[in-house]
Design a protein around this motif. Structure first.
Motif, PDB file in Angstrom:
ATOM      1  N   GLN A  61     -34.145   3.342  30.649  1.00  0.00           N
ATOM      2  CA  GLN A  61     -35.003   2.501  29.820  1.00  0.00           C
ATOM      3  C   GLN A  61     -35.683   3.254  28.669  1.00  0.00           C
ATOM      4  O   GLN A  61     -35.758   2.730  27.562  1.00  0.00           O
ATOM      5  CB  GLN A  61     -36.064   1.777  30.669  1.00  0.00           C
ATOM      6  CG  GLN A  61     -35.542   0.553  31.372  1.00  0.00           C
ATOM      7  CD  GLN A  61     -34.880  -0.415  30.423  1.00  0.00           C
ATOM      8  OE1 GLN A  61     -35.442  -0.817  29.402  1.00  0.00           O
ATOM      9  NE2 GLN A  61     -33.649  -0.792  30.747  1.00  0.00           N
ATOM     10  N   PRO A  62     -36.182   4.483  28.878  1.00  0.00           N
ATOM     11  CA  PRO A  62     -36.791   5.192  27.741  1.00  0.00           C
ATOM     12  C   PRO A  62     -35.824   5.390  26.568  1.00  0.00           C
ATOM     13  O   PRO A  62     -36.229   5.312  25.412  1.00  0.00           O
ATOM     14  CB  PRO A  62     -37.225   6.533  28.348  1.00  0.00           C
ATOM     15  CG  PRO A  62     -37.430   6.222  29.793  1.00  0.00           C
ATOM     16  CD  PRO A  62     -36.373   5.202  30.136  1.00  0.00           C
ATOM     17  N   LEU A  63     -34.555   5.635  26.859  1.00  0.00           N
ATOM     18  CA  LEU A  63     -33.566   5.770  25.784  1.00  0.00           C
ATOM     19  C   LEU A  63     -33.440   4.462  25.022  1.00  0.00           C
ATOM     20  O   LEU A  63     -33.429   4.463  23.793  1.00  0.00           O
ATOM     21  CB  LEU A  63     -32.206   6.188  26.337  1.00  0.00           C
ATOM     22  CG  LEU A  63     -31.043   6.172  25.334  1.00  0.00           C
ATOM     23  CD1 LEU A  63     -31.287   7.146  24.191  1.00  0.00           C
ATOM     24  CD2 LEU A  63     -29.731   6.461  26.043  1.00  0.00           C
ATOM     25  N   TYR A  64     -33.354   3.353  25.728  1.00  0.00           N
ATOM     26  CA  TYR A  64     -33.217   2.054  25.064  1.00  0.00           C
ATOM     27  C   TYR A  64     -34.451   1.756  24.211  1.00  0.00           C
ATOM     28  O   TYR A  64     -34.328   1.252  23.094  1.00  0.00           O
ATOM     29  CB  TYR A  64     -32.976   0.944  26.080  1.00  0.00           C
ATOM     30  CG  TYR A  64     -31.738   1.162  26.917  1.00  0.00           C
ATOM     31  CD1 TYR A  64     -30.601   1.777  26.387  1.00  0.00           C
ATOM     32  CD2 TYR A  64     -31.703   0.793  28.244  1.00  0.00           C
ATOM     33  CE1 TYR A  64     -29.470   1.993  27.156  1.00  0.00           C
ATOM     34  CE2 TYR A  64     -30.563   1.003  29.023  1.00  0.00           C
ATOM     35  CZ  TYR A  64     -29.459   1.605  28.463  1.00  0.00           C
ATOM     36  OH  TYR A  64     -28.342   1.828  29.227  1.00  0.00           O
ATOM     37  N   ARG A  65     -35.633   2.090  24.716  1.00  0.00           N
ATOM     38  CA  ARG A  65     -36.864   1.862  23.932  1.00  0.00           C
ATOM     39  C   ARG A  65     -36.864   2.738  22.673  1.00  0.00           C
ATOM     40  O   ARG A  65     -37.257   2.288  21.597  1.00  0.00           O
ATOM     41  CB  ARG A  65     -38.097   2.121  24.787  1.00  0.00           C
ATOM     42  CG  ARG A  65     -38.384   0.986  25.772  1.00  0.00           C
ATOM     43  CD  ARG A  65     -39.787   1.082  26.366  1.00  0.00           C
ATOM     44  NE  ARG A  65     -40.013   2.297  27.129  1.00  0.00           N
ATOM     45  CZ  ARG A  65     -39.720   2.449  28.413  1.00  0.00           C
ATOM     46  NH1 ARG A  65     -39.193   1.467  29.097  1.00  0.00           N
ATOM     47  NH2 ARG A  65     -39.980   3.590  29.024  1.00  0.00           N
ATOM     48  N   LEU A 115     -24.683  -0.151  22.121  1.00  0.00           N
ATOM     49  CA  LEU A 115     -24.395   1.213  21.656  1.00  0.00           C
ATOM     50  C   LEU A 115     -23.985   2.103  22.828  1.00  0.00           C
ATOM     51  O   LEU A 115     -23.053   2.886  22.740  1.00  0.00           O
ATOM     52  CB  LEU A 115     -25.608   1.797  20.944  1.00  0.00           C
ATOM     53  CG  LEU A 115     -25.495   3.207  20.413  1.00  0.00           C
ATOM     54  CD1 LEU A 115     -24.470   3.266  19.296  1.00  0.00           C
ATOM     55  CD2 LEU A 115     -26.835   3.697  19.926  1.00  0.00           C
ATOM     56  N   VAL A 116     -24.670   1.942  23.924  1.00  0.00           N
ATOM     57  CA  VAL A 116     -24.438   2.776  25.098  1.00  0.00           C
ATOM     58  C   VAL A 116     -23.174   2.350  25.835  1.00  0.00           C
ATOM     59  O   VAL A 116     -22.445   3.188  26.368  1.00  0.00           O
ATOM     60  CB  VAL A 116     -25.663   2.727  26.035  1.00  0.00           C
ATOM     61  CG1 VAL A 116     -25.373   3.367  27.368  1.00  0.00           C
ATOM     62  CG2 VAL A 116     -26.843   3.407  25.357  1.00  0.00           C
ATOM     63  N   LEU A 117     -22.863   1.081  25.864  1.00  0.00           N
ATOM     64  CA  LEU A 117     -21.737   0.589  26.644  1.00  0.00           C
ATOM     65  C   LEU A 117     -20.403   0.667  25.922  1.00  0.00           C
ATOM     66  O   LEU A 117     -19.410   0.151  26.423  1.00  0.00           O
ATOM     67  CB  LEU A 117     -22.002  -0.868  27.098  1.00  0.00           C
ATOM     68  CG  LEU A 117     -23.171  -1.012  28.060  1.00  0.00           C
ATOM     69  CD1 LEU A 117     -23.417  -2.484  28.366  1.00  0.00           C
ATOM     70  CD2 LEU A 117     -22.947  -0.224  29.335  1.00  0.00           C
ATOM     71  N   LEU A 139     -34.211   3.861  21.047  1.00  0.00           N
ATOM     72  CA  LEU A 139     -33.223   3.314  20.117  1.00  0.00           C
ATOM     73  C   LEU A 139     -33.753   2.051  19.438  1.00  0.00           C
ATOM     74  O   LEU A 139     -33.543   1.858  18.239  1.00  0.00           O
ATOM     75  CB  LEU A 139     -31.902   3.040  20.840  1.00  0.00           C
ATOM     76  CG  LEU A 139     -31.160   4.286  21.334  1.00  0.00           C
ATOM     77  CD1 LEU A 139     -29.987   3.902  22.212  1.00  0.00           C
ATOM     78  CD2 LEU A 139     -30.733   5.171  20.180  1.00  0.00           C
ATOM     79  N   GLU A 140     -34.439   1.199  20.183  1.00  0.00           N
ATOM     80  CA  GLU A 140     -35.041   0.003  19.580  1.00  0.00           C
ATOM     81  C   GLU A 140     -36.087   0.396  18.545  1.00  0.00           C
ATOM     82  O   GLU A 140     -36.173  -0.204  17.477  1.00  0.00           O
ATOM     83  CB  GLU A 140     -35.689  -0.871  20.664  1.00  0.00           C
ATOM     84  CG  GLU A 140     -34.689  -1.642  21.477  1.00  0.00           C
ATOM     85  CD  GLU A 140     -35.337  -2.384  22.641  1.00  0.00           C
ATOM     86  OE1 GLU A 140     -36.497  -2.090  23.014  1.00  0.00           O
ATOM     87  OE2 GLU A 140     -34.659  -3.286  23.182  1.00  0.00           O
ATOM     88  N   LYS A 141     -36.877   1.411  18.863  1.00  0.00           N
ATOM     89  CA  LYS A 141     -37.955   1.860  17.970  1.00  0.00           C
ATOM     90  C   LYS A 141     -37.414   2.328  16.623  1.00  0.00           C
ATOM     91  O   LYS A 141     -38.062   2.163  15.597  1.00  0.00           O
ATOM     92  CB  LYS A 141     -38.726   2.988  18.646  1.00  0.00           C
ATOM     93  CG  LYS A 141     -40.075   3.256  18.060  1.00  0.00           C
ATOM     94  CD  LYS A 141     -40.751   4.375  18.831  1.00  0.00           C
ATOM     95  CE  LYS A 141     -41.971   3.841  19.509  1.00  0.00           C
ATOM     96  NZ  LYS A 141     -42.748   4.876  20.190  1.00  0.00           N
TER      97      LYS A 141
END
Length: 166
Positions: A146-150, A163-165, A152-154
């Motif tokens: 989740q921190p990575l996704y946050r 992007l990850v999948l 990337l959103e930021k």
């Protein structure tokens, strides 16, 4: 250096849990691989978070043990000498702030983010292990990615999961 820290701990914890839970040796080995990659992901994420914290975390005292700091110290970039000088003085808030800016300009933050995306992709592949109840593994991966996704959103990535999948 990163591979000697958290990866063995997570790999063997998942292996032992699988074996104690009655999993076949092949399943336990698969979960150990997943655990090692998760350990890599967690270690790089932690190194990056600690490098960008204020006041300076202990990583700044052991610079070669932190991936973003090691990158900024060794990669060829125009601010390398300044980073080496400033990173030795992170008790001074102005020196720390400037050294942290260099982490961005040098590509250290981008490199760590790329590694996190690569590890996340590998985790998604490894998570496809046939388990009676895959939910605990799915939840474990979700909590840690989740921190990575946050992040990337930021920075403007509209659909970080896409992007990850890939």
């Amino acid at each position: 250096m990163v591979e000697t820290k958290t990866p063995p701990l997570f790999g063997e914890a998942l292996r032992m849990g699988a074996l104690l839970g009655g999993a076949a040796p092949g399943t336990a080995d698969h979960l150990a691989r997943l655990g090692r990659v998760l350990g890599l992901f967690i270690q790089v994420s932690d190194d990056l978070t600690d490098a960008l914290e204020t006041p300076a975390r202990a990583d700044w005292q052991r610079r070669s043990n932190s991936l973003p700091l090691l990158y900024a110290m060794t990669a060829e970039h125009v601010d390398r000498e300044d980073f080496l000088r400033l990173s030795a003085r992170t008790g001074d808030p102005a020196a720390l702030a400037e050294a942290q800016k260099i982490l961005f300009r040098s590509g250290a933050v981008s490199y760590c983010t790329l590694k996190l995306i690569e590890f996340s992709r590998e985790l998604q592949k490894l998570a496809r292990v046939p388990l009676r109840d895959p939910e605990p593994i799915e939840r474990l991966l979700e909590i840690h990615t989740q921190p990575l996704y946050r992040l990337l959103e930021k920075v403007g990535v509209e659909d970080p999961m896409a992007l990850v999948l890939r």
